[in-house]
Design a protein around this motif. Structure first.
Motif, PDB file in Angstrom:
ATOM      1  N   THR A  42       0.833  -1.206   0.000  1.00  0.00           N
ATOM      2  CA  THR A  42       0.000   0.000   0.000  1.00  0.00           C
ATOM      3  C   THR A  42       0.864   1.252   0.000  1.00  0.00           C
ATOM      4  O   THR A  42       0.535   2.236  -0.682  1.00  0.00           O
ATOM      5  N   VAL A  67     -10.370  -2.959   5.469  1.00  0.00           N
ATOM      6  CA  VAL A  67     -11.295  -1.957   4.940  1.00  0.00           C
ATOM      7  C   VAL A  67     -12.711  -2.320   5.389  1.00  0.00           C
ATOM      8  O   VAL A  67     -13.070  -3.502   5.457  1.00  0.00           O
ATOM      9  N   LYS A  68     -13.513  -1.312   5.701  1.00  0.00           N
ATOM     10  CA  LYS A  68     -14.893  -1.555   6.131  1.00  0.00           C
ATOM     11  C   LYS A  68     -15.659  -2.323   5.045  1.00  0.00           C
ATOM     12  O   LYS A  68     -15.510  -2.032   3.856  1.00  0.00           O
ATOM     13  N   SER A 103     -15.137  -2.795  -1.189  1.00  0.00           N
ATOM     14  CA  SER A 103     -15.512  -4.027  -0.483  1.00  0.00           C
ATOM     15  C   SER A 103     -16.800  -4.606  -1.060  1.00  0.00           C
ATOM     16  O   SER A 103     -16.896  -5.814  -1.303  1.00  0.00           O
ATOM     17  N   ALA A 120     -17.541  -0.178   2.434  1.00  0.00           N
ATOM     18  CA  ALA A 120     -16.837   0.696   1.484  1.00  0.00           C
ATOM     19  C   ALA A 120     -17.096   0.197   0.058  1.00  0.00           C
ATOM     20  O   ALA A 120     -17.247  -1.009  -0.166  1.00  0.00           O
ATOM     21  N   THR A 155      -8.030   2.338  -0.709  1.00  0.00           N
ATOM     22  CA  THR A 155      -8.865   1.267  -0.156  1.00  0.00           C
ATOM     23  C   THR A 155      -9.154   0.224  -1.231  1.00  0.00           C
ATOM     24  O   THR A 155      -9.190  -0.980  -0.932  1.00  0.00           O
ATOM     25  N   GLU A 186     -10.715   6.911  -3.196  1.00  0.00           N
ATOM     26  CA  GLU A 186     -10.999   5.523  -2.850  1.00  0.00           C
ATOM     27  C   GLU A 186      -9.962   4.552  -3.407  1.00  0.00           C
ATOM     28  O   GLU A 186     -10.058   3.343  -3.188  1.00  0.00           O
ATOM     29  N   ARG A 227      -6.121  -2.052  -1.456  1.00  0.00           N
ATOM     30  CA  ARG A 227      -6.050  -2.968  -0.307  1.00  0.00           C
ATOM     31  C   ARG A 227      -7.045  -4.126  -0.476  1.00  0.00           C
ATOM     32  O   ARG A 227      -6.702  -5.286  -0.267  1.00  0.00           O
ATOM     33  N   SER A 279      -8.068  -7.108   4.414  1.00  0.00           N
ATOM     34  CA  SER A 279      -7.663  -5.774   3.975  1.00  0.00           C
ATOM     35  C   SER A 279      -7.756  -4.718   5.069  1.00  0.00           C
ATOM     36  O   SER A 279      -7.087  -3.694   5.003  1.00  0.00           O
TER      37      SER A 279
END
Length: 139
Positions: free
Chosen positions: A34, A75-76, A82, A79, A104, A101, A107, A73
């Motif tokens: 990242t 990440v939520k 996701s 998101a 994210t 974005e 990731r 990841s």
């Protein structure tokens, strides 16, 4: 397409292939990947997202791979990237997401790719793999 000369574009694609596969094979951490990604120009980040989406498609990511990748990841799950990777079939338009974005998306995409690629290395390529990207030396 890459915003650079064709030679620079090839170099970025090779670098992206190396970094994404090193993360997938745990030769590099997701945070290190990242950091590399974040240092790219906005055009470079879009190009890497397109390239990584191609790897993900080749690895035949499933919605289950996407869900496990989202967990990995950090990440939520709500998101946009996701949600996209967890669809059945997964959506790969990460480069088209707003620039804020992209990190994210990287990731999530690389984490889900890692899940699917590990599965494929253990099933389709086990003991007989000649793919150079499945046999990477530690950096």
């Amino acid at each position: 397409m890459w915003g650079t000369s064709s030679e620079d574009g090839r170099a970025l694609r090779r670098e992206a292939e190396r970094v994404v596969n090193e993360v997938a094979q745990e030769l590099r951490t997701l945070d290190e990947g990242t950091s590399w990604f974040s240092a790219l120009s906005p055009v470079g980040r879009q190009a890497v997202l397109q390239e990584a989406a191609g790897y993900a498609m080749q690895a035949h990511i499933t919605a289950a791979d996407g869900r496990e990748g989202v967990v990995r990841s950090g990440v939520k799950p709500t998101a946009n990237p996701s949600v996209m990777i967890c669809m059945d079939p997964p959506r790969y338009g990460f480069a088209g997401l707003p620039a804020d974005e992209h990190v994210t998306a990287f990731r999530v995409l690389v984490s889900a790719f890692s899940v699917a690629d590990t599965r494929r290395r253990q099933t389709h390529c086990k003991g007989t793999c000649g793919h150079s990207w499945h046999n990477m030396p530690p950096w």
